[in-house]
Design an enzyme around this catalytic site. Structure first.
Site, PDB file in Angstrom:
ATOM      1  CG  ASP A 185      45.386  40.938  42.567  1.00  0.00           C
ATOM      2  OD1 ASP A 185      45.780  41.671  41.653  1.00  0.00           O
ATOM      3  OD2 ASP A 185      44.204  40.893  42.947  1.00  0.00           O
TER       4      ASP A 185
ATOM      5  CB  THR B 249      45.068  46.165  42.315  1.00  0.00           C
ATOM      6  OG1 THR B 249      45.902  44.992  42.232  1.00  0.00           O
ATOM      7  CG2 THR B 249      43.944  46.026  41.315  1.00  0.00           C
TER       8      THR B 249
ATOM      9  CG  ASP C 266      45.317  40.909  37.685  1.00  0.00           C
ATOM     10  OD1 ASP C 266      44.080  40.952  37.811  1.00  0.00           O
ATOM     11  OD2 ASP C 266      46.106  41.038  38.635  1.00  0.00           O
TER      12      ASP C 266
END
Length: 536
Positions: A69, A102, A400
């Site tokens: 991530d 991201t 997410d």
């Protein structure tokens, strides 16, 4: 600056703090900033897409985090360069606003900076580059709207939402169970969603983790999970039709506010003190019973005597429950948090259909599950995993996916993934550059080249030849006029992302391009860096 001498006549220089500085100006400053930012982008590049690699981050305390991530990787890294920190904040902004993408936003910013460096070498002014990037960003954003599809869904027809969540989870560590996890995310979000207002209250979704078991044991509980157990092992493990008394006052006699000393000089005085203390406990328990409560949940602890009396009076209790859990429990059960025993009444009790204590494996780990609450909106996702690292990464992945489902409820327009929308935007921006005069045309074309970096990174991370894959897909898009063709990372045999059901939210993709462009413009406009702490 001044020179003074010590007692042996040796000279030494005293510098004022204002003089201790280093300075980089002009093109050197821009090159330095671009290099630092691209090094951050390069770290995340290999983590992009369904075949992206994970990163292991070890903190100074020895805590280990394994994740791919982007926001988590950058937040855990100790980035010292001031401009490189802008990319850390960029990733955090994307996470706060959208919740997904991201990694992609940082990779795109790195690609834009690479193109900007080439333009700077050609002698183009940074402000003109920024203006060209702005125009290209606007063209790309409008083109995304034109190629987007609208999907319809409801609480009964959830398949489009599940497909979107699966796309998000494909690049995560839990992709083995992505179908089940996607269903859990969609059901959790729809449980708390207000479809009329198109709003989702994430405070009503609690994601809890417990080591042991496997990822496939993760479950959605329509209620609250509290990581506590009954205060006494002989108290009942299942309570049906629970009337819950939520307390923030302790089960113990009141203590004077001032300093005090009590001398017990005889047995009679001790017996009197003991009787008085027991009377306090009896009164507290009687007040709980009279209110109609059959379960007490207390923020504070209580001693063995109070615990014994609660058991004798058949009043199950839970102690040391945190303030956040108490608030969530009060919302879910419709109860009130009571600060004093005297204020207890039937109207302040919370209601739950069933409260049960659950044991895990062969260990003594137990948790309380509060189900069928009065306010049925509150849900808990209980994540299981082999170790703390997997549980933590699974929680981040589920967050997410839930954010993506929330975004789709807010705006149900989608674009197709696999780099297809970036390639389509690149073609559209290149075509629009022909109509733009002046130096900005170079910047617009550079923006189109930067957009190609996302599909190239996807192909590279999937073990494919990036240039040949990109060229083939780009040619196919132009020839067939099909905007859904992308990089076939999973080697399914078709490059059509629509048939593979790989899509992302439109607002998420637009936000990526917009945020990356803004940060690159900001970095390019810095032409003087003054750093205190070193003398030059």
């Amino acid at each position: 600056m001044s020179m003074i001498f010590d007692e042996y006549g040796r000279p030494f220089v005293v510098l004022r703090e204002q003089q201790a500085k280093a300075r980089i100006r002009g093109k050197d400053a821009q090159k330095s900033n671009i290099l630092a930012s691209r090094s951050i982008s390069g770290i995340l590049r290999s983590s992009l897409g369904p075949k992206g690699m994970d990163k292991m981050l070890v903190s100074p305390d020895g805590d280990v985090t394994v994740t791919n991530d982007g926001a988590t990787i950058l937040s855990k890294m100790e980035v010292e360069h001031q401009v490189a920190r802008l990319l850390v904040e960029l990733s955090q902004s994307q996470d706060n606003e959208i919740g997904d993408g991201t990694t992609g936003v940082v990779v795109l910013a790195g690609a834009l900076l690479e193109q900007a460096e080439r333009l700077l070498d050609k002698g183009i002014h940074p402000v003109r580059i920024g203006q060209g990037f702005d125009k290209a960003c606007e063209i790309a954003s409008k083109h995304l709207e034109s190629i987007s599809d609208v999907i319809s869904f409801s609480k009964d027809e959830k398949e489009p939402l599940i497909s979107t969540a699966i796309t998000t989870l494909s690049s995560k560590i839990i992709n083995v169970h992505k179908r089940k996890m996607a269903e859990i995310c969609v059901n959790a979000v729809l449980s708390v969603a207000d479809m009329d207002r198109k709003d989702v209250n994430f405070d009503m979704i609690k994601v809890d983790g417990k080591t042991g078991g496997e990822l496939g044991d993760t479950e959605l509980i329509h209620g609250i999970v509290i990581d506590k157990e009954m205060s006494h092992p002989q108290m009942p493990k299942v309570i049906n039709d629970a009337k819950i008394c939520i307390l923030t006052c302790p089960f113990e006699p009141p203590k004077p506010k001032t300093k005090h000393k009590l001398d017990i000089v005889s047995k009679e005085a001790y017996d009197k003190l003991y009787a008085r203390e027991k009377e306090y406990f009896d009164t507290m328990i009687r007040q709980c019973k009279e209110s109609g409560a059959n379960l007490v949940i207390c923020q504070w602890g209580f001693d063995d005597e109070a615990n014994h009396l609660l058991l004798q009076n058949e009043l199950p209790a839970v102690r040391w429950v945190g303030g956040v859990e108490l608030e969530l429990l009060a919302i879910a059960t419709g109860g009130r948090i009571v600060p004093l025993f005297q204020e207890l009444s039937a109207s302040k009790l919370g209601y739950a259909g069933r409260v049960r204590e659950v044991a895990f494996g062969t260990t003594k780990d137990r948790m309380l599950v509060v189900e069928n609450c009065k306010n049925s909106n509150a849900v808990t996702v209980l994540v299981r995993g082999g170790n703390n690292m997997i549980v933590a990464e699974a929680k981040r992945s589920l967050h997410d996916a839930m954010c993506v489902v929330r975004n789709l409820i807010k705006d149900n327009r989608i674009v197709y993934g696999g780099g297809s929308c970036e390639i389509s935007c690149s073609i559209a921006v290149s075509k629009a550059a022909d109509a733009i005069g002046g130096v900005e045309q170079y910047a617009v074309r550079a923006f189109a080249d930067a957009l190609d970096d996302i599909p190239m990174a996807l192909a590279e991370n999937s073990g494919l030849s990036p240039i040949s894959e990109l060229s083939a897909v780009k040619a196919a898009q132009v020839e067939a006029k099909n905007h859904n063709l992308g990089i076939d990372c999973d080697q399914t045999g078709t490059a059509d992302m629509k048939s593979q059901s790989i899509f992302e939210t439109l607002i998420g993709k637009q936000q990526q391009i917009l945020l990356a462009t803004q940060v690159v413009k900001m970095i390019l406009k810095i032409d003087d860096v003054i750093m205190y702490g070193s003398y030059e």
